[in-house]
Design an enzyme around this catalytic site. Sequence first.
Site, PDB file in Angstrom:
ATOM      1  N   HIS A 213     -25.390 -45.125   9.215  1.00 50.17           N
ATOM      2  CA  HIS A 213     -26.783 -45.128   9.489  1.00 50.17           C
ATOM      3  C   HIS A 213     -26.936 -46.927  10.058  1.00 50.17           C
ATOM      4  O   HIS A 213     -28.141 -47.168   9.881  1.00 50.17           O
ATOM      5  CB  HIS A 213     -27.552 -45.147   7.913  1.00 50.17           C
ATOM      6  CG  HIS A 213     -27.669 -43.698   7.495  1.00 50.17           C
ATOM      7  ND1 HIS A 213     -28.098 -43.637   6.218  1.00 50.17           N
ATOM      8  CD2 HIS A 213     -27.510 -42.658   8.115  1.00 50.17           C
ATOM      9  CE1 HIS A 213     -28.031 -42.528   6.109  1.00 50.17           C
ATOM     10  NE2 HIS A 213     -27.611 -41.765   7.188  1.00 50.17           N
TER      11      HIS A 213
ATOM     12  N   ASN B 225     -24.898 -47.060   3.762  1.00 52.64           N
ATOM     13  CA  ASN B 225     -25.604 -48.505   3.811  1.00 52.64           C
ATOM     14  C   ASN B 225     -25.499 -49.340   4.807  1.00 52.64           C
ATOM     15  O   ASN B 225     -24.399 -49.451   5.611  1.00 52.64           O
ATOM     16  CB  ASN B 225     -24.945 -49.372   2.314  1.00 52.64           C
ATOM     17  CG  ASN B 225     -24.659 -48.555   1.127  1.00 52.64           C
ATOM     18  OD1 ASN B 225     -25.888 -47.656   1.026  1.00 52.64           O
ATOM     19  ND2 ASN B 225     -24.126 -48.928   0.209  1.00 52.64           N
TER      20      ASN B 225
ATOM     21  N   LEU C 171     -24.802 -42.786 -11.148  1.00 53.28           N
ATOM     22  CA  LEU C 171     -25.516 -43.213 -12.385  1.00 53.28           C
ATOM     23  C   LEU C 171     -26.009 -41.849 -13.129  1.00 53.28           C
ATOM     24  O   LEU C 171     -26.035 -41.698 -14.281  1.00 53.28           O
ATOM     25  CB  LEU C 171     -26.655 -44.043 -11.823  1.00 53.28           C
ATOM     26  CG  LEU C 171     -27.253 -44.819 -13.066  1.00 53.28           C
ATOM     27  CD1 LEU C 171     -26.368 -45.745 -13.684  1.00 53.28           C
ATOM     28  CD2 LEU C 171     -28.533 -45.621 -12.571  1.00 53.28           C
ATOM     29  N   GLU C 172     -26.363 -41.038 -12.260  1.00 54.64           N
ATOM     30  CA  GLU C 172     -26.842 -39.732 -12.782  1.00 54.64           C
ATOM     31  C   GLU C 172     -26.227 -38.389 -12.015  1.00 54.64           C
ATOM     32  O   GLU C 172     -25.791 -38.754 -10.922  1.00 54.64           O
ATOM     33  CB  GLU C 172     -28.369 -39.712 -12.925  1.00 54.64           C
ATOM     34  CG  GLU C 172     -28.954 -40.047 -11.355  1.00 54.64           C
ATOM     35  CD  GLU C 172     -30.418 -40.535 -11.399  1.00 54.64           C
ATOM     36  OE1 GLU C 172     -30.875 -40.632 -12.355  1.00 54.64           O
ATOM     37  OE2 GLU C 172     -30.857 -40.457 -10.051  1.00 54.64           O
TER      38      GLU C 172
HETATM   39  P1  OAD Z   1     -30.578 -43.203  -2.949  1.00 55.15           P
HETATM   40  O1  OAD Z   1     -31.619 -44.444  -3.270  1.00 55.15           O
HETATM   41  O2  OAD Z   1     -31.390 -42.144  -2.530  1.00 55.15           O
HETATM   42  O3  OAD Z   1     -29.819 -42.921  -4.217  1.00 55.15           O
HETATM   43  C1  OAD Z   1     -29.115 -44.078  -4.885  1.00 55.15           C
HETATM   44  C2  OAD Z   1     -28.203 -43.163  -6.071  1.00 55.15           C
HETATM   45  O4  OAD Z   1     -27.354 -44.157  -6.558  1.00 55.15           O
HETATM   46  C3  OAD Z   1     -29.019 -42.467  -6.812  1.00 55.15           C
HETATM   47  O5  OAD Z   1     -28.550 -41.214  -7.245  1.00 55.15           O
HETATM   48  C4  OAD Z   1     -28.820 -43.433  -8.222  1.00 55.15           C
HETATM   49  O6  OAD Z   1     -28.955 -42.498  -9.441  1.00 55.15           O
HETATM   50  C5  OAD Z   1     -27.673 -43.836  -8.067  1.00 55.15           C
HETATM   51  N1  OAD Z   1     -27.426 -45.298  -8.613  1.00 55.15           N
HETATM   52  C6  OAD Z   1     -28.599 -46.364  -8.709  1.00 55.15           C
HETATM   53  N2  OAD Z   1     -27.767 -47.298  -9.287  1.00 55.15           N
HETATM   54  C7  OAD Z   1     -26.410 -47.112  -9.594  1.00 55.15           C
HETATM   55  C8  OAD Z   1     -25.348 -47.912 -10.000  1.00 55.15           C
HETATM   56  N3  OAD Z   1     -25.413 -49.043 -10.328  1.00 55.15           N
HETATM   57  N4  OAD Z   1     -24.029 -47.146  -9.915  1.00 55.15           N
HETATM   58  C9  OAD Z   1     -24.115 -45.826  -9.615  1.00 55.15           C
HETATM   59  N5  OAD Z   1     -25.083 -45.066  -9.054  1.00 55.15           N
HETATM   60  C10 OAD Z   1     -26.332 -45.827  -8.852  1.00 55.15           C
HETATM   61  O7  OAD Z   1     -29.579 -43.901  -2.022  1.00 55.15           O
HETATM   62  P2  OAD Z   1     -28.771 -43.108  -0.797  1.00 55.15           P
HETATM   63  O8  OAD Z   1     -28.079 -41.793  -1.448  1.00 55.15           O
HETATM   64  O9  OAD Z   1     -28.089 -43.887  -0.128  1.00 55.15           O
HETATM   65  O10 OAD Z   1     -31.376 -43.554   5.098  1.00 55.15           O
HETATM   66  O11 OAD Z   1     -30.011 -42.805   0.250  1.00 55.15           O
HETATM   67  C11 OAD Z   1     -29.481 -42.021   1.327  1.00 55.15           C
HETATM   68  C12 OAD Z   1     -30.345 -42.591   2.818  1.00 55.15           C
HETATM   69  O12 OAD Z   1     -31.669 -42.418   2.302  1.00 55.15           O
HETATM   70  C13 OAD Z   1     -30.367 -44.031   2.972  1.00 55.15           C
HETATM   71  O13 OAD Z   1     -29.067 -44.400   3.839  1.00 55.15           O
HETATM   72  C14 OAD Z   1     -31.533 -44.304   3.994  1.00 55.15           C
HETATM   73  C15 OAD Z   1     -32.475 -43.173   2.987  1.00 55.15           C
HETATM   74  O14 OAD Z   1     -33.446 -42.600   3.742  1.00 55.15           O
HETATM   75  C16 OAD Z   1     -31.578 -44.333   6.178  1.00 55.15           C
HETATM   76  O15 OAD Z   1     -32.297 -45.301   6.152  1.00 55.15           O
HETATM   77  C17 OAD Z   1     -31.450 -43.641   7.695  1.00 55.15           C
END
Ligand code: OAD
Length: 233
Positions: free
Chosen positions: A113, A96, A200-201
């Site tokens: 990042h 994040n 979450l999933e």
């Molecule tokens: P994602 O948006 O890909 O994934 C978010 C995850 O959090 C999903 O699996 C959701 O199910 C889960 N989620 C959502 N709300 C939640 C909650 N309240 N509690 C628990 N889990 C929850 O985000 P990232 O995995 O962070 O990179 O994505 C990785 C990278 O993709 C980011 O840093 C960004 C993007 O490309 C760059 O910008 C370089």
Amino acid sequence: MEIDLTKVKNIVFLTGAGISQESGIKTFRDQDGLWENHSIQEVACPKAYARDPNLVHRFYNLRRAQLHEVEPNPAHKAIGALSKCKNFNVSVITQNVDDLHERGGAKKVLHMHGELRRIRNNETGQTRYFEGQVPEEQFQIWRPDIVWFGEDIKCGDKIPELIGQADLFIAVGTSSQVYPAAGFVSMANFNQIPTVELNLEKTQMSQYYTTTFQGKASMLVPEFIQTYLGIKI
Ligand code: OAD
């Protein structure tokens, strides 16, 4: 959970957009992936900045401004509380770009990042803390200190060492679709330490974790820390 956490000292968290979702910051893959009709990939890449620095800075100026409207939630605060506990050495590797871990009390945070509240000088590569809006006349001189698509992550050399020394690896709120972060669980498995996924999933990497829990981070993280690490939050 069938794993013994009594000897755990070094804890490494890997966090993603899901941990900040309940603070009001959108995740990447749960939305339509668009900003003013541009795909996120289109705005967050070096080519976009070269082509249209105005557009890219406007995007990050808005995201930086949003930080004034959000607060750390119980998940950030629980990690912060754990970080203050002398029995544990807690590191957070986050994907994040917000500053909610720091504001939630975490001490060692690695922003792989980049950070919204940092800008980078295009000529010298120097970065500095920055709040507010980059003014238009500075658009070519400074860029957001964010890792864009196609660029190398930050602290790439420190991460294997950190995971190598860990006794416990906990991933929170990440879809595990983006590498290298998605592969950190394999590094932890190679080191034969317990791994926990709080999300979450289920994700495509869930099968590689020792144990996984599904639910909201604001519930799961404090609950896990209280139940398994014995810290009262
Ligand atoms: P994602 O948006 O890909 O994934 C978010 C995850 O959090 C999903 O699996 C959701 O199910 C889960 N989620 C959502 N709300 C939640 C909650 N309240 N509690 C628990 N889990 C929850 O985000 P990232 O995995 O962070 O990179 O994505 C990785 C990278 O993709 C980011 O840093 C960004 C993007 O490309 C760059 O910008 C370089």
